[in-house]
Scaffold this motif. Structure first.
Motif, PDB file in Angstrom:
ATOM      1  N   SER A   1       3.132   3.199  -7.912  1.00 58.57           N
ATOM      2  CA  SER A   1       1.727   3.161  -8.316  1.00 58.57           C
ATOM      3  C   SER A   1       1.373   1.847  -9.001  1.00 58.57           C
ATOM      4  CB  SER A   1       1.428   4.337  -9.258  1.00 58.57           C
ATOM      5  OG  SER A   1       1.633   5.571  -8.606  1.00 58.57           O
ATOM      6  N   GLU A   2       2.262   1.371  -9.877  1.00 60.42           N
ATOM      7  CA  GLU A   2       2.019   0.101 -10.557  1.00 60.42           C
ATOM      8  C   GLU A   2       2.024  -1.059  -9.562  1.00 60.42           C
ATOM      9  OE1 GLU A   2       1.303  -0.686 -13.803  1.00 60.42           O
ATOM     10  OE2 GLU A   2       0.950   1.471 -13.963  1.00 60.42           O
TER      11      GLU A   2
ATOM     12  N   LYS B   1       1.238  13.595 -10.035  1.00 57.12           N
ATOM     13  CA  LYS B   1      -0.162  13.397  -9.681  1.00 57.12           C
ATOM     14  C   LYS B   1      -1.091  14.081 -10.681  1.00 57.12           C
ATOM     15  CE  LYS B   1      -1.566  13.505  -5.467  1.00 57.12           C
ATOM     16  NZ  LYS B   1      -2.004  12.099  -5.311  1.00 57.12           N
TER      17      LYS B   1
ATOM     18  N   VAL C   1       1.218  -1.011  -6.351  1.00 60.46           N
ATOM     19  CA  VAL C   1      -0.020  -0.987  -5.557  1.00 60.46           C
ATOM     20  C   VAL C   1      -1.200  -1.422  -6.410  1.00 60.46           C
ATOM     21  CG1 VAL C   1      -1.618   0.513  -4.307  1.00 60.46           C
ATOM     22  CG2 VAL C   1       0.851   0.772  -3.971  1.00 60.46           C
ATOM     23  N   ARG C   2      -1.254  -0.936  -7.646  1.00 59.55           N
ATOM     24  CA  ARG C   2      -2.379  -1.267  -8.519  1.00 59.55           C
ATOM     25  C   ARG C   2      -2.429  -2.754  -8.852  1.00 59.55           C
ATOM     26  NH1 ARG C   2      -3.311  -1.777 -13.873  1.00 59.55           N
ATOM     27  NH2 ARG C   2      -1.139  -1.352 -14.389  1.00 59.55           N
TER      28      ARG C   2
ATOM     29  N   THR D   1       0.844  -1.186   0.000  1.00 62.07           N
ATOM     30  CA  THR D   1       0.000   0.000   0.000  1.00 62.07           C
ATOM     31  C   THR D   1       0.887   1.246   0.000  1.00 62.07           C
ATOM     32  OG1 THR D   1      -0.108   0.168   2.419  1.00 62.07           O
ATOM     33  CG2 THR D   1      -1.751  -1.230   1.337  1.00 62.07           C
ATOM     34  N   PHE D   2       0.271   2.370  -0.336  1.00 62.93           N
ATOM     35  CA  PHE D   2       1.013   3.631  -0.299  1.00 62.93           C
ATOM     36  C   PHE D   2       1.468   3.947   1.129  1.00 62.93           C
ATOM     37  CE2 PHE D   2      -1.579   4.381  -4.194  1.00 62.93           C
ATOM     38  CZ  PHE D   2      -0.528   4.547  -5.076  1.00 62.93           C
TER      39      PHE D   2
ATOM     40  N   PHE E   1       7.855   6.973  -8.497  1.00 61.22           N
ATOM     41  CA  PHE E   1       6.415   7.124  -8.279  1.00 61.22           C
ATOM     42  C   PHE E   1       5.627   6.186  -9.185  1.00 61.22           C
ATOM     43  CE2 PHE E   1       7.365  11.835  -7.193  1.00 61.22           C
ATOM     44  CZ  PHE E   1       7.738  11.473  -5.912  1.00 61.22           C
ATOM     45  N   THR E   2       6.062   6.067 -10.432  1.00 63.56           N
ATOM     46  CA  THR E   2       5.378   5.179 -11.374  1.00 63.56           C
ATOM     47  C   THR E   2       5.456   3.721 -10.921  1.00 63.56           C
ATOM     48  OG1 THR E   2       5.906   6.685 -13.196  1.00 63.56           O
ATOM     49  CG2 THR E   2       5.261   4.439 -13.780  1.00 63.56           C
TER      50      THR E   2
ATOM     51  N   ARG F   1       5.129  11.762 -17.140  1.00 66.09           N
ATOM     52  CA  ARG F   1       5.030  10.312 -17.002  1.00 66.09           C
ATOM     53  C   ARG F   1       6.313   9.667 -17.524  1.00 66.09           C
ATOM     54  NH1 ARG F   1       1.837  10.766 -13.742  1.00 66.09           N
ATOM     55  NH2 ARG F   1      -0.303   9.991 -13.583  1.00 66.09           N
TER      56      ARG F   1
ATOM     57  N   SER G   1       7.306  -3.167  -0.547  1.00 64.91           N
ATOM     58  CA  SER G   1       7.289  -1.772  -0.119  1.00 64.91           C
ATOM     59  C   SER G   1       8.674  -1.357   0.370  1.00 64.91           C
ATOM     60  CB  SER G   1       6.250  -1.563   0.990  1.00 64.91           C
ATOM     61  OG  SER G   1       6.511  -2.396   2.105  1.00 64.91           O
TER      62      SER G   1
END
Length: 292
Positions: free
Chosen positions: A251-252, A164, A254-255, A60-61, A247-248, A169, A263
């Motif tokens: 996000s990937e 954000k 977590v998704r 998770t974040f 960051f990318t 990107r 983590s």
């Protein structure tokens, strides 16, 4: 099937055949009761909220934020040793931190599974390096440490806001440019370090300390625009884009529901990038203030 193979039959025995009719009625009642209980349990389970990533062992974040803050806290503790605890040993501690951090950085980067102990050890060694170089430059240019910290926070905040917003990107085309740029910068850094070690250049930062020919008097630089200014800005841009990549990746992860242990990998990546960004800003400020 042997008794005990089905949990419904645990602790139960069969009656003799002469009492089958009696046991059959009791058995029907027992199974009926079991069916009602199971139905109630299922309804209760269905009414419960869905399990989140934390309950299912996924990254998770929040996990990444907490572990990154932990790593940065260890960096600060390590930095306090040459800065406040053993200032007389700042130089050797800085060298130990630089070499040890480099080795553990490679070890952590190539490990298939993250090791929290090795990641925190890397953070501690990098703290020795950061603390040593910061105190050395702070003695020559008072206030430079605070300026570098503020600069790092500003770049981090702006980069996060751009990410954000979706305006920046890590596209495949951008990644190709980044790889070429980072390899070129690494090659320049190695050459510059070699020239400094063999005394082939003058100045605190080697080639970075020299001025660009033909730029005398431009932008207020009497001796010319420092070459380190151009290289420093280029390196800061690379570090900022490295944050976009971090960051990318987070996000990937977590998704896609990456395991929670990764983590630590994300926290390690952010720690490496933030230390790199801080050192580049610190060096850029030293070059600018040294040319005053």
């Amino acid at each position: 099937m042997a008794l005990g193979g089905n949990p419904v039959f645990n602790g139960k025995t069969f009656r003799s055949a002469t009492r089958g009719n009696q046991s059959s009625g009791l058995g029907t009642a027992t199974y009926a009761g079991t069916g009602v209980a199971n139905q109630q349990q299922l309804e209760h389970m269905y009414n419960q909220p869905s399990a989140g990533p934390a309950q299912t062992g996924r990254m998770t974040f929040d996990d990444v934020i907490v572990k990154t803050l932990l790593c940065l806290g260890v960096v600060l503790v390590g930095a306090a040793i040459p800065a406040f605890v053993l200032p007389g040993l700042a130089l050797p501690l800085m060298v130990i931190g630089a070499l040890g951090g480099f080795v553990l950085g490679l070890v952590n980067a190539f490990r298939r599974e993250p090791s929290p102990a090795l990641i925190l050890a890397y953070a501690a060694l990098e703290g020795l390096f950061v603390g040593g170089i910061t105190m050395y430059l702070e003695a020559r240019f008072p206030g430079i440490a605070l300026q570098a910290v503020l600069g790092t926070l500003v770049v981090f905040g702006v980069t996060l806001a751009l990410f954000k917003s979706g305006k920046v990107r890590a596209t495949p085309k951008a990644m190709k440019f980044f790889m070429i740029a980072i390899i070129s910068y690494a090659a320049f850094s190695l050459v510059n370090l070699g020239l400094m070690l063999f005394g082939a250049t003058e100045g605190m930062f080697g080639l970075r300390s020299s001025a660009i020919p033909g730029t005398e008097g431009m932008f207020g630089f009497e001796n010319g625009i420092p070459f380190g200014l151009v290289i420093g800005l280029f390196a800061i841009c690379l570090a900022a884009f490295s944050l976009i990549i971090d960051f990318t990746s987070i996000s990937e992860g977590v998704r896609q529901g990456a395991p929670q242990k990764y983590s630590w990998t994300a926290a390690f990546g952010l720690t490496v990038t933030l230390i790199w960004l801080y050192v580049e800003i610190l060096r850029l400020l030293a070059i600018l203030r040294g040319s005053d």
